[in-house]
Enzyme design. Sequence first.
Site, PDB file in Angstrom:
ATOM      1  N   ASP A  50      23.263  25.608   4.091  1.00 62.69           N
ATOM      2  CA  ASP A  50      22.238  25.782   3.064  1.00 62.69           C
ATOM      3  C   ASP A  50      21.744  24.409   2.635  1.00 62.69           C
ATOM      4  O   ASP A  50      22.445  23.404   2.786  1.00 62.69           O
ATOM      5  CB  ASP A  50      22.808  26.539   1.855  1.00 62.69           C
ATOM      6  CG  ASP A  50      21.742  26.886   0.812  1.00 62.69           C
ATOM      7  OD1 ASP A  50      20.569  27.088   1.205  1.00 62.69           O
ATOM      8  OD2 ASP A  50      22.075  26.952  -0.380  1.00 62.69           O
ATOM      9  N   HIS A  51      20.529  24.375   2.132  1.00 63.23           N
ATOM     10  CA  HIS A  51      19.996  23.165   1.516  1.00 63.23           C
ATOM     11  C   HIS A  51      20.349  23.165   0.035  1.00 63.23           C
ATOM     12  O   HIS A  51      20.147  24.165  -0.649  1.00 63.23           O
ATOM     13  CB  HIS A  51      18.475  23.097   1.684  1.00 63.23           C
ATOM     14  CG  HIS A  51      18.038  22.834   3.085  1.00 63.23           C
ATOM     15  ND1 HIS A  51      16.945  23.464   3.664  1.00 63.23           N
ATOM     16  CD2 HIS A  51      18.533  22.003   4.037  1.00 63.23           C
ATOM     17  CE1 HIS A  51      16.787  23.016   4.891  1.00 63.23           C
ATOM     18  NE2 HIS A  51      17.738  22.136   5.145  1.00 63.23           N
TER      19      HIS A  51
ATOM     20  N   PHE B  52      17.816  27.748  -1.791  1.00 57.64           N
ATOM     21  CA  PHE B  52      17.558  29.123  -1.338  1.00 57.64           C
ATOM     22  C   PHE B  52      17.331  29.232   0.170  1.00 57.64           C
ATOM     23  O   PHE B  52      16.498  30.012   0.611  1.00 57.64           O
ATOM     24  CB  PHE B  52      16.354  29.725  -2.078  1.00 57.64           C
ATOM     25  CG  PHE B  52      16.337  29.463  -3.560  1.00 57.64           C
ATOM     26  CD1 PHE B  52      17.336  29.974  -4.383  1.00 57.64           C
ATOM     27  CD2 PHE B  52      15.346  28.701  -4.148  1.00 57.64           C
ATOM     28  CE1 PHE B  52      17.331  29.732  -5.747  1.00 57.64           C
ATOM     29  CE2 PHE B  52      15.331  28.451  -5.505  1.00 57.64           C
ATOM     30  CZ  PHE B  52      16.327  28.968  -6.314  1.00 57.64           C
ATOM     31  N   HIS B  53      18.103  28.478   0.978  1.00 55.04           N
ATOM     32  CA  HIS B  53      17.896  28.494   2.425  1.00 55.04           C
ATOM     33  C   HIS B  53      19.181  28.778   3.216  1.00 55.04           C
ATOM     34  O   HIS B  53      19.460  28.093   4.199  1.00 55.04           O
ATOM     35  CB  HIS B  53      17.323  27.151   2.894  1.00 55.04           C
ATOM     36  CG  HIS B  53      16.015  26.782   2.299  1.00 55.04           C
ATOM     37  ND1 HIS B  53      15.546  25.468   2.255  1.00 55.04           N
ATOM     38  CD2 HIS B  53      15.056  27.535   1.719  1.00 55.04           C
ATOM     39  CE1 HIS B  53      14.370  25.442   1.665  1.00 55.04           C
ATOM     40  NE2 HIS B  53      14.047  26.676   1.323  1.00 55.04           N
ATOM     41  N   PRO B  54      19.992  29.768   2.874  1.00 56.39           N
ATOM     42  CA  PRO B  54      21.196  30.024   3.670  1.00 56.39           C
ATOM     43  C   PRO B  54      20.848  30.495   5.085  1.00 56.39           C
ATOM     44  O   PRO B  54      19.959  31.319   5.278  1.00 56.39           O
ATOM     45  CB  PRO B  54      21.919  31.121   2.876  1.00 56.39           C
ATOM     46  CG  PRO B  54      20.868  31.778   2.061  1.00 56.39           C
ATOM     47  CD  PRO B  54      19.869  30.707   1.743  1.00 56.39           C
TER      48      PRO B  54
END
Length: 541
Positions: free
Chosen positions: A293-294, A468-470
Site C-alpha cells: 500500500d502507499h 487508499f491503494h492496497p
Amino acid sequence: MQSFDFVVVGAGSAGCVLANRLSEDGRHSVLLIEAGGSDRNPVFSIPLMAGAAYFWRPSNWHYSTAPQEHLDGRSVKWPRGKVLGGCSSINGMMYMRGTRADYDIWRQMGLTGWGYDDVLPYFIRAEDNPERPGNAFHGQGGPLHVEKAKAANPLYQAFLDAGYDEGFRRNDDFNGARQEGLGCYDFNILRGRRVSSATAYLRPAQGRQNLTVWTKTMARRIRLENGRAVGLEVLREGQPQTVMARREIILSSGAINSPALLQVSGIGDPAVLKQAGVAPVFELLEVGRNLQDHMGVYLKYAANQPITLYSLFRPDRAVSALTRAYLFGTGPATAVPLEAGGFLKTRPELDEPDIHITFVPGLNLETTRAGQGRHGYLISYYQLRPESRGQVTITSPDPMVAPVMDPAYLASEYDRQVMRDGFRLARRIGENPILARYKAADISPVEADTVNDAAVDAWVRQGANTVFHPTGTCRMGADPKAVVDAELKVRGIDGLRIADASIMPAIVSGNTSAPTMMIAEKASDMILGKPALARIEHAAA
C-alpha cells in the site's frame, strides 16, 4: 438455480469494465455481483464530496488494519468501496497510470504481455481525452473521460512556482512520455461530475438483455468440483442461493476481498485455513501475501489569507456551491482539492521518481467548515514503491467476518529512509519564499519534529496514513508460487480468474484506479479468447 456463462464478483473499478466488455457482443450471459448498492447518491457524483464519500457509511466496508508496529501501534482505517463502481465511486478521481518502468518490471518477471508497450494500448482504448488529440499516449472516444485540472486557486500556482524555483522540472502530462516533474493532474471528471467505472462502463451496458446485475449480494463461497470452479454461493438480500458459471468465475473484489473469498472457499495456505476453521481444498501458499500500500504524511500550514477551502464551507457558500454543482455541473464543488503536485526524486541518482507529492488548499479533504478548522493548506507525499510487504488473513469461515489486514507499514528501513528524504524535499518547497509568503505558522510538524532523523521518524509514525491503494494479495507471476499466471488464471483451478488490483506483483507508481481498469480491459480480451491489442513501441508525445 440460475446459471450464466460468466459470473463476475465485485462491481468495482475492474468488475464494471468486465461486465461491459464480456457482454458487449451479446453472445455471452454475464452476471455481475455487488455486495453494496446503487451509486446514485449525489455524494458520489459531486467531486468536492470525495472527502465525504471516502467514509460514507452505506457504501464502505469500514475496514481497519491490524495495529502497526512502526506506526506506534496505531490501527489505520482502510476505506473500500461497497457500492456500484467500488473504490472508483469514492476515490479522489485522479487519473494516473504509473511509469513505463512499473510494467516493464512485470515483463522482466517473466510476465509476457504485461510490459509497458503491451498495456499502453489498453489504457488508450479505455480513455476519452479530447484535450490531447494526436498524442500517441492518449485516446479519444473510449468510455473513461479524462480532463486536466483547472487549478484556479492561487495557492496551487504558488506551490508549483515554489517547486520550480527549487529546481524541479515542469510536467504537463504525467501519463505521457515521462512521469517526473510538477504540474496539474488529470481527473476522471466530466461536466462537473465524477466519472467512475460504474458511470463509464456499467451504466451504458445495463440495458443489455445478456447482462444481469445483482446488488446487495454477498459472495460467500466458491463451489469447486473436480478441480474446477463451477458456482458461487451468495447471500442475496439476506437469502442464500447458489449461481452456476458455465464458463468462468472472475473475482474482481479487490486486494482484500478477493483473497478472503479464496480463503473461505478453502484455497490458500493450509495452516492459515485450518487456524480459521476452514477445511483446505487446494493449497496456494501465497493467497493473501505480498500486500502493498502507499502510505502518506501531511505537512500542514496555517494561511495568512482567506483563500482556502475554509471559506467555501461557510454554510451559505457550501449550499450554493453544492447546489450549483449538482444542478448545473459548474462552480468550485466540481473540482477535487488535489489539483497540483507531481512525482519527484529524493536523490538525483535515481532512475525514477520515488515520491508522489500533492498540494491541497485546505487542511484536509473533509467537506465541512468544522473539518477544515481554519484557513490553512497542506503538502502531502508518499513513497511510490515501498519494500514492506504484509498480508490479508481470514480468521473465521464466516465471509461476513472481516479478515486481518496487516500492510506492515515501514517494516523496511529503506521505506523509513525514503519517508525522511521525502519530508525534507516537501519542506523545501513549503519553506520556499514563493509559497511561504502565504504562511501564518507551521501546524505540523513543529520545529521540534524536524531537528534530526529520530524526530522526523517519530512525526511520521504518529501521523502517517493510507493513500487508499492496497494491492498485490493475489500476485501474478510466472513462477509456480504465484496465485495467478500471466492470463490471470488461478493456478491449479479451472474456470477461475482474478482481475483486479490484487494481481499486481509490484505496486504501480501512483494511483491504482486507472491501472485496475486497464487490467480488466486486458483481461476481457483474454477471457473471450481475443488476440491482444497490438503493442505500441516508441510512443512519442
